[in-house]
Design a protein around this motif. Structure first.
Motif, short mmCIF file in Angstrom:
data_model
loop_
_atom_site.label_atom_id
_atom_site.label_comp_id
_atom_site.label_asym_id
_atom_site.label_seq_id
_atom_site.Cartn_x
_atom_site.Cartn_y
_atom_site.Cartn_z
N ILE A 12 -0.10 14.66 -13.82
CA ILE A 12 -1.21 15.03 -14.70
C ILE A 12 -1.61 16.48 -14.45
CG2 ILE A 12 -3.69 14.69 -15.06
CD1 ILE A 12 -3.18 11.68 -14.87
N GLU A 13 -1.72 16.85 -13.18
CA GLU A 13 -2.10 18.22 -12.86
C GLU A 13 -1.00 19.20 -13.22
OE1 GLU A 13 -5.50 17.87 -9.44
OE2 GLU A 13 -3.58 18.77 -8.90
N ALA A 14 0.24 18.85 -12.94
CA ALA A 14 1.36 19.76 -13.21
C ALA A 14 1.51 20.04 -14.70
CB ALA A 14 2.66 19.17 -12.66
N GLU A 15 1.19 19.06 -15.53
CA GLU A 15 1.34 19.21 -16.98
C GLU A 15 0.02 19.57 -17.66
OE1 GLU A 15 3.17 15.56 -18.19
OE2 GLU A 15 5.11 16.08 -17.28
N GLY A 16 -1.05 19.65 -16.88
CA GLY A 16 -2.36 19.96 -17.48
C GLY A 16 -2.72 18.97 -18.56
N ALA A 54 0.83 -1.21 0.00
CA ALA A 54 0.00 0.00 0.00
C ALA A 54 0.86 1.26 0.00
CB ALA A 54 -0.94 0.00 1.21
N LYS A 55 1.92 1.27 0.79
CA LYS A 55 2.78 2.45 0.87
C LYS A 55 3.39 2.77 -0.49
CE LYS A 55 4.07 1.59 5.69
NZ LYS A 55 5.16 1.26 6.63
N ASN A 56 3.92 1.77 -1.17
CA ASN A 56 4.53 2.00 -2.47
C ASN A 56 3.50 2.37 -3.53
OD1 ASN A 56 7.11 1.39 -1.51
ND2 ASN A 56 6.88 -0.80 -1.93
N ALA A 57 2.35 1.70 -3.49
CA ALA A 57 1.31 1.96 -4.49
C ALA A 57 0.76 3.38 -4.35
CB ALA A 57 0.18 0.95 -4.36
N VAL A 58 0.59 3.83 -3.12
CA VAL A 58 0.11 5.20 -2.89
C VAL A 58 1.10 6.21 -3.44
CG1 VAL A 58 -0.22 6.93 -1.07
CG2 VAL A 58 -1.41 4.74 -0.94
N ARG A 59 2.38 5.95 -3.22
CA ARG A 59 3.41 6.87 -3.72
C ARG A 59 3.38 6.93 -5.26
NH1 ARG A 59 8.04 8.97 -1.42
NH2 ARG A 59 9.57 9.71 -2.95
N GLU A 60 3.26 5.77 -5.90
CA GLU A 60 3.25 5.73 -7.36
C GLU A 60 2.00 6.41 -7.93
OE1 GLU A 60 3.62 1.61 -8.26
OE2 GLU A 60 5.66 1.45 -7.47
N LEU A 61 0.84 6.16 -7.33
CA LEU A 61 -0.39 6.78 -7.81
C LEU A 61 -0.34 8.29 -7.59
CD1 LEU A 61 -3.24 6.72 -8.93
CD2 LEU A 61 -4.08 6.02 -6.67
N ASP A 62 0.21 8.70 -6.47
CA ASP A 62 0.33 10.14 -6.20
C ASP A 62 1.21 10.80 -7.25
OD1 ASP A 62 -0.40 12.34 -4.72
OD2 ASP A 62 1.27 12.19 -3.32
N HIS A 63 2.29 10.14 -7.63
CA HIS A 63 3.16 10.68 -8.67
C HIS A 63 2.39 10.89 -9.97
CE1 HIS A 63 5.60 9.94 -12.33
NE2 HIS A 63 6.45 10.78 -11.76
#
Length: 605
Positions: free
Chosen positions: A530-534, A516-525
């Motif tokens: 997506i938001e940073a690049e619009g 869960a810890k690793n998956a959350v980090r990857e999904l957050d990335h």
């Protein structure tokens, strides 16, 4: 942004109830069954700490909040005011059931059933543009009209605080349309569109300002009253950020969820709350570390904010009354405002946690869901503190990550680039960034000297992820039309695919904490990028592929049909102070007491 902690039923769970209701309407039994998904919950708030002046001001604020219901119902659909008056005159059992469920939804469409109509003689579904755009206008027609406007006119047309009206309609209603103008449509300020209601609300706010002894509350109420009439909310938003008073009020146009076309138009809402000073002081400590979390977000460093606008105020409150966009369908549990990026850059944003609402939801909804969806061992790790802390982290992390971005040579922001996809992506981003932030603070608690502010032991970390898993089923019951539900479906499937959520043969689930810890980090990335690049295409691909209900999830949700969906707040303290029958604005209809199932629902309070 708001967290509604929704627990609505996805449409496929109740297909027989709403199939042909646009012509005949739901029967009394069907209406009672739909209403039974909301557990009646009295909200009583002790006011002994308030000064005499603030108690008198509170009465005026409750009355002003009720006027917000009038405005919101107009914003949702042009036919709502006439329909509401008609329903109030029908005293039959069926009429009472119709009025009751209409009031829960603030309209004739069942919000937790994909906005399907439950009354006869109305459109089969809530219009995607609500009443922010002309009824006969298409989305493509708006975009073509927009392309022909000057940059300043485009900004006004897309602004939070205007409605789009055809020229003839604007001339008839407001008498200020330029008949010689070549444009077929006009952007009408809210101050004109809702002039009567806003004038009454402004008067009540000014009266309340004259009664309170608190300078910051007085300033906010006076500037917000002025904003209602000028349509310029900047100064009052700044004053709201500085509000430091026992009475914590939010009133005005904020969230854009009801504009399902573009997410441009803000709906009116109101929350009148009493501040919990002790809990607010405790949780404010966490806000000190937002820059630390921002500096370590799992994203390319070029996209991080080297200096956040300001420390984020946190208010823990008990809700006395909510209204408008804050009181329809599933109830708001927390909110993070304002949405004006100018204010956010200068003042940050404020997080308001409605603790009594969250406690009610946890008892009435989350615990029953957890007992049916989690393995026996996992169930032991579900607790209110983890639930409350993650909602706090969700609201805090709305304020970090990309806000002002550059696409090519254009200065812009994620909301405009992602358009109708933004809300689902942003809600998911706040969920997973909240998990990431709490894990980061737990991992670095000693060097950050968190003390007792946040539990950091192994059990606390496990409880965080397990409670989030239980809560995900609650939000998945929103339905995929909702930003929170769509975003949660995407998160759930992503975490399942990564092995973080583990299904079992008996239909229950548990958490693999390490994965869960690793998956959350990857999904957050992925979400932050997506938001940073619009990146609209990437957002659409992710939501199309993962924002779905797979068979295993469909089976799990089917087991929850008889559980309460959410709470139906009964504003006991507000009614005692300012009975709705004598207050200005919309009269709150009484709840029918003779409907089937009401007794069993009362036991779930």
């Amino acid at each position: 942004m708001r967290v509604r902690c929704w627990v609505a039923l996805i449409l496929f769970l109740v297909p027989s109830v709403l199939e042909a209701q646009s012509r005949t309407g739901a029967s009394q039994m069907q209406l009672e069954q739909m209403a039974n998904r909301f557990a009646p919950t009295p909200l009583r708030v002790g006011l002994s700490s308030l000064s005499p002046g603030d108690r008198q001001a509170l009465v005026k604020l409750i009355q002003a909040a009720r006027i917000i219901d009038e405005i919101f119902m107009k914003q949702l659909w042009s036919g709502n005011p006439t329909l509401y008056q008609h329903l109030q005159k029908d005293t039959s059992s069926l009429g009472e059931a119709r009025l009751h469920y209409f009031w829960i939804n603030k309209g004739p469409w069942s919000e937790i059933d994909e906005y399907k109509a439950f009354l006869p003689g109305v459109p089969g579904r809530k219009p995607l543009g609500a009443n922010f755009y002309p009824e006969k206008m298409t989305k493509q027609e708006f975009e073509r009209w927009l392309d022909g406007l000057s940059p300043i006119e485009q900004e006004n047309a897309k602004g939070f605080f205007t409605v789009i009206r055809d020229k003839a309609q604007a001339s008839k209603l407001h008498g200020n349309a330029d008949e010689n103008s070549a444009t077929p449509f006009l952007a009408v300020p809210y101050s004109d569109e809702y002039k009567d209601e806003l004038t009454r609300a402004a008067s009540l706010l000014r009266e309340a300002a004259g009664l309170t002894e608190n300078d910051s509350l007085k300033k906010f109420l006076e500037t917000r009253a002025a904003a209602f009439l000028s349509n310029d909310y900047y100064e009052s938003d700044m004053a709201w950020m500085e509000l430091d008073a026992p009475l914590d009020i939010t009133i005005g146009p904020y969230e854009t969820y009801n504009d399902e076309w573009f997410g441009y138009k803000a709906a009116f809402e109101a929350y009148v709350n009493l501040r919990d000073e002790q809990e607010s002081a405790k949780l404010a400590v966490l806000a000190k570390y937002l820059q630390e979390i921002e500096n370590n977000l799992p994203i390319d460093p070029q996209y991080r904010n080297s200096k956040l606008g300001a420390a984020a105020p946190i208010r823990v409150v008990d809700e006395i009354i909510s209204a408008g966009d804050g009181a329809h369908g599933v109830q708001t549990a927390a909110y993070n405002l304002p949405n004006d990026d100018r204010v956010v850059q200068q003042k940050g944003s404020k997080r308001v946690m409605l603790k009594n609402v969250q406690e009610a939801k946890f008892r009435a909804v989350l615990l029953p869901i957890a007992r049916r969806t989690l393995s026996r061992n996992a169930m032991l790790d579900v607790n209110f503190d983890s639930f409350f802390t993650h909602i706090l982290a969700h609201e805090l992390t709305h304020g970090i990550g990309p806000h002002q971005i550059k696409v090519g040579d254009r200065e812009t922001n994620p909301r405009f680039e992602l358009k109708e996809l933004y809300s689902a992506i942003e809600e998911a981003k706040a969920d997973v960034t909240g998990l990431f932030a709490l894990q980061y603070l737990m991992d670095h608690s000693k060097e950050l000297k968190l003390g007792n502010t946040l539990p950091t032991d192994e059990a606390a970390q496990r409880q965080l992820y397990v409670t989030f898993l239980a809560s995900s089923f609650r939000e998945l019951r929103f339905g995929l039309h909702d930003a929170h539900g769509k975003g949660m479906a995407m998160q759930f499937n992503y975490l399942m695919d990564k092995g973080a959520f583990v299904p079992h043969g008996d239909g229950t689930f548990s958490v693999d904490e390490n994965k869960a810890k690793n998956a959350v980090r990857e999904l957050d990335h992925d979400l932050l990028t997506i938001e940073a690049e619009g990146d609209y295409a990437a957002a659409k691909k992710m939501l199309d592929e993962l924002g779905v209900v797979r068979p295993i999830l469909k089976r799990a949700l089917a087991r929850l049909q008889d559980l309460p969906t959410d709470i139906e707040p009964i504003f006991v303290t507000a009614e005692e102070l300012a009975p709705s029958t004598s207050a200005q604005g919309v009269v709150t209809p009484p709840r029918p007491e003779n409907r089937k199932g009401s007794k069993s629902r009362s036991t779930r309070r």
